[in-house]
Design an enzyme around this catalytic site. Sequence first.
Site, PDB file in Angstrom:
ATOM      1  N   HIS A 582     -26.120  -0.713 -57.500  1.00 25.57           N
ATOM      2  CA  HIS A 582     -25.791  -2.033 -57.283  1.00 25.57           C
ATOM      3  C   HIS A 582     -25.188  -2.756 -58.466  1.00 25.57           C
ATOM      4  O   HIS A 582     -25.200  -2.159 -59.612  1.00 25.57           O
ATOM      5  CB  HIS A 582     -26.935  -3.054 -56.757  1.00 25.57           C
ATOM      6  CG  HIS A 582     -28.069  -3.008 -57.766  1.00 25.57           C
ATOM      7  ND1 HIS A 582     -28.704  -1.958 -58.157  1.00 25.57           N
ATOM      8  CD2 HIS A 582     -28.498  -4.051 -58.811  1.00 25.57           C
ATOM      9  CE1 HIS A 582     -29.816  -2.137 -59.042  1.00 25.57           C
ATOM     10  NE2 HIS A 582     -29.432  -3.254 -59.323  1.00 25.57           N
ATOM     11  N   ASP A 584     -25.412  -6.421 -60.551  1.00 26.23           N
ATOM     12  CA  ASP A 584     -26.437  -7.599 -60.827  1.00 26.23           C
ATOM     13  C   ASP A 584     -25.829  -8.978 -60.385  1.00 26.23           C
ATOM     14  O   ASP A 584     -26.755  -9.738 -60.045  1.00 26.23           O
ATOM     15  CB  ASP A 584     -26.817  -7.642 -62.322  1.00 26.23           C
ATOM     16  CG  ASP A 584     -28.188  -6.693 -62.549  1.00 26.23           C
ATOM     17  OD1 ASP A 584     -28.621  -5.939 -61.516  1.00 26.23           O
ATOM     18  OD2 ASP A 584     -28.532  -6.109 -63.594  1.00 26.23           O
ATOM     19  N   HIS A 654     -25.076   0.246 -61.349  1.00 28.27           N
ATOM     20  CA  HIS A 654     -26.329   1.115 -61.766  1.00 28.27           C
ATOM     21  C   HIS A 654     -27.337   1.255 -60.633  1.00 28.27           C
ATOM     22  O   HIS A 654     -27.443   0.655 -59.707  1.00 28.27           O
ATOM     23  CB  HIS A 654     -26.871   0.555 -62.888  1.00 28.27           C
ATOM     24  CG  HIS A 654     -27.454  -0.864 -62.887  1.00 28.27           C
ATOM     25  ND1 HIS A 654     -26.607  -1.883 -62.951  1.00 28.27           N
ATOM     26  CD2 HIS A 654     -28.729  -1.536 -62.834  1.00 28.27           C
ATOM     27  CE1 HIS A 654     -27.079  -3.012 -62.729  1.00 28.27           C
ATOM     28  NE2 HIS A 654     -28.500  -2.798 -62.698  1.00 28.27           N
ATOM     29  N   ARG A 664     -43.965   4.224 -63.308  1.00 28.14           N
ATOM     30  CA  ARG A 664     -42.956   3.899 -64.118  1.00 28.14           C
ATOM     31  C   ARG A 664     -42.990   2.364 -64.514  1.00 28.14           C
ATOM     32  O   ARG A 664     -42.883   1.708 -63.358  1.00 28.14           O
ATOM     33  CB  ARG A 664     -41.658   4.250 -63.671  1.00 28.14           C
ATOM     34  CG  ARG A 664     -40.499   3.747 -64.419  1.00 28.14           C
ATOM     35  CD  ARG A 664     -39.194   3.878 -63.633  1.00 28.14           C
ATOM     36  NE  ARG A 664     -37.807   3.754 -64.238  1.00 28.14           N
ATOM     37  CZ  ARG A 664     -37.543   2.353 -64.065  1.00 28.14           C
ATOM     38  NH1 ARG A 664     -37.815   1.709 -63.662  1.00 28.14           N
ATOM     39  NH2 ARG A 664     -36.054   2.464 -64.745  1.00 28.14           N
TER      40      ARG A 664
END
Length: 740
Positions: A582, A584, A654, A664
């Site tokens: 996508h 931002d 990204h 994570r």
Amino acid sequence: MALHSGYFTVYVAFHCVIAALINCTLAAPGSGSSNVLSLLQPYDFLYYSGVRAYFGEEWAKAAELLEKSVLTKESLFRVRRQCHDDCVAAGREAFNKLDSEQGSMWDLRALDWVQKKAECLRFCIGRSVTPAGQLPVSTDIEYEFGSRNPYNFLQVTYYKLEKLHKAASAAHTYFVANPSHLEMRNNIEKYRRMEGVTEEDFQDRELENEKHWMLYDSALQYEASSDWVQAAEKWKACVNETLRQTDECRVQCEVASQRLPEDRGVDSVDGVYEKAAALSLSLLSCRQSCVTQIATRPGRISAQEDFLPSQLEHLHIAQFKAGDISGAVQTLRSLLLFYPSDKDSLNNLQLYYETLGGDTESQDTQPAQEVVTYISHSLEEKKLLYFGMENLDFSFIDPDLWTPEDVVPESLRDIWRAEKEKMNEKMKAGDQLEDVDDSGFFAGGSVPQVGVTITMDDEVLNGTNRVVLDGVMTEKECGRILQLATAAASAGDGYRGRRSPHTPHETFEGLTVLRAVKLAQEGLVNQSDARLLHELGERARVLLHSYFRSPSGLFISFTHLVCRSAIAGDQEGRLDLSHPVHVDNCLLEPETKQCWREPPAFIHRDLSAILYLNDNFDGGQLFFTNRDAKTVTARVKPSCGRLVGFSSGPVNPHGVTAVTSGRRCALALWFTKEKLYRDMEREEAEAMWAADGQSVVKKDEEEKEGTAGRNARSQAPKERSRGRGRVTGGRDELSSGESE
């Protein structure tokens, strides 16, 4: 005697349309049958009844009514089309004599045909549709069906009824038009793992209206593999289907009941002739808008510009490479009807002539008649609409780039040229800005913190305005924030408590600065850890503001501590991503490589960053791609204290690879140049500290602009909603961030 002056012909045609609409629209609808129960009911009434049954948990009744609303709408459209085809031929010969050598503009036979056609349509539709069913539906209902919300309700309804095959089909149908609806994507993943559900169950029930897009995608695939024979075949089918869909849309505009001018809020329209004029122009505008409607892919907000001409461009090239030179000549001649002076097209035509050699018959091939008719009708409509703009204060936005200048009245040409130039620039941007960043940032500045090093720059990351900085946090600081995440994650902050907003194979835990401060005040987390979370955002801001050499101030727009954990035993055969590709601050459209800066994208975001906290997990790498969302240009492996920064625009699509084991954690940050969009939660947290007599974290001078505008965001102009107040089927919208 015929009268052929340009404006007078427009005037005559204009009044013919008015006459037709007065008879067709203002006449009271008749039932045409005594058995009203056998006629099509209003589909909006059926829909609202189904929604009421849904919220009353009457699942069987809800399914029946919602299905009936969908089928009734489809049936209504078919009835309108059939009646149009049956009635349009009546008296055409008399109508063709209008303003010709054999007749005059007052030819009673032509006017008689107008009346007979209107009566025919009214009688024909009345035989199949109730009077209430013939009335226009509200804009809310148009939005509901346009966004496929009935299938949102049906998906839940069929799940409750344990009809999983139908639930999967409804979920897929809704998801096609709402690809960013993460909860529905999660539901689809769950259906795939349910016993008895097969891949064949995920059928798009609206496929009939998307055939041109299927052909379009198929043609592109054949092009990519250089199978020019198949590509030419698919492009030709795509052109024909696009023309058919456009014609279908235009017919619905003509046959459907139109709202009167006062229903459209036109207060200045008083007399019957003025209302008829406004109504007729609205009809023509509806017909013109079909270009945009057909060129908008399901799930997209904006239409693909120059959709039909671009298909003809692909087609003639594919035909030439497939050896069909005669077909290429015909297609290119059709394309030249849109752009008669285009140099590339004229050069290609000359090349095709030379390839044909002495084959004069093929050289004389004429444009496709369907395209000739399409352009002829469209130009006549445009003339009338521009006439209405110039003389009747009517508003019209031309959907086409190819409209000839001489169609536009002289008084409107300056405005028209400006709009056309704007559209051309928008198209060029999609082709030329793959590697151009207009964010105003310039990578390569200094790093004003001892111990912080530049690990990867634009060159290593194969992009523009990208950087990886190491040493931003110490191991001890990473440990403190990880403990904070563990302690506060159960508070449910983040995406409204949803465990898996991006993929059903991972759980998601989030925490904002304000939530951390509130928990600290309640004694549930360490106060110093909450303050460190706040300070890390400021630390990243100072580093990136300097490195990207921003000429203006840079303000934190949103801060989100987020952890993703792989679900044990649910990782085999994963093909999904932890976070799909996508951009931002705009809506990425990989097929056309366009990125639309429109809501619901966070268009105020200028700079993005991720500050990693750990590396003891598998997967979870950040990766950058080109605008096709497929070509990976760089990868970044997380580690404690590693900060990745990049401009938020279309040069930096990204995503995040799947987290297949472990947990994570990272701090996601977004920055804006506009103070109006700064993170008010941070200021609220600072105010809470100040109220407790504690000092506020020191800020850079760019943010020290006083506190008078502390509530400025409340004064911000609201983005215009694309949908009005509408029924929502339990949709769970995202909060203000989409953490990486």
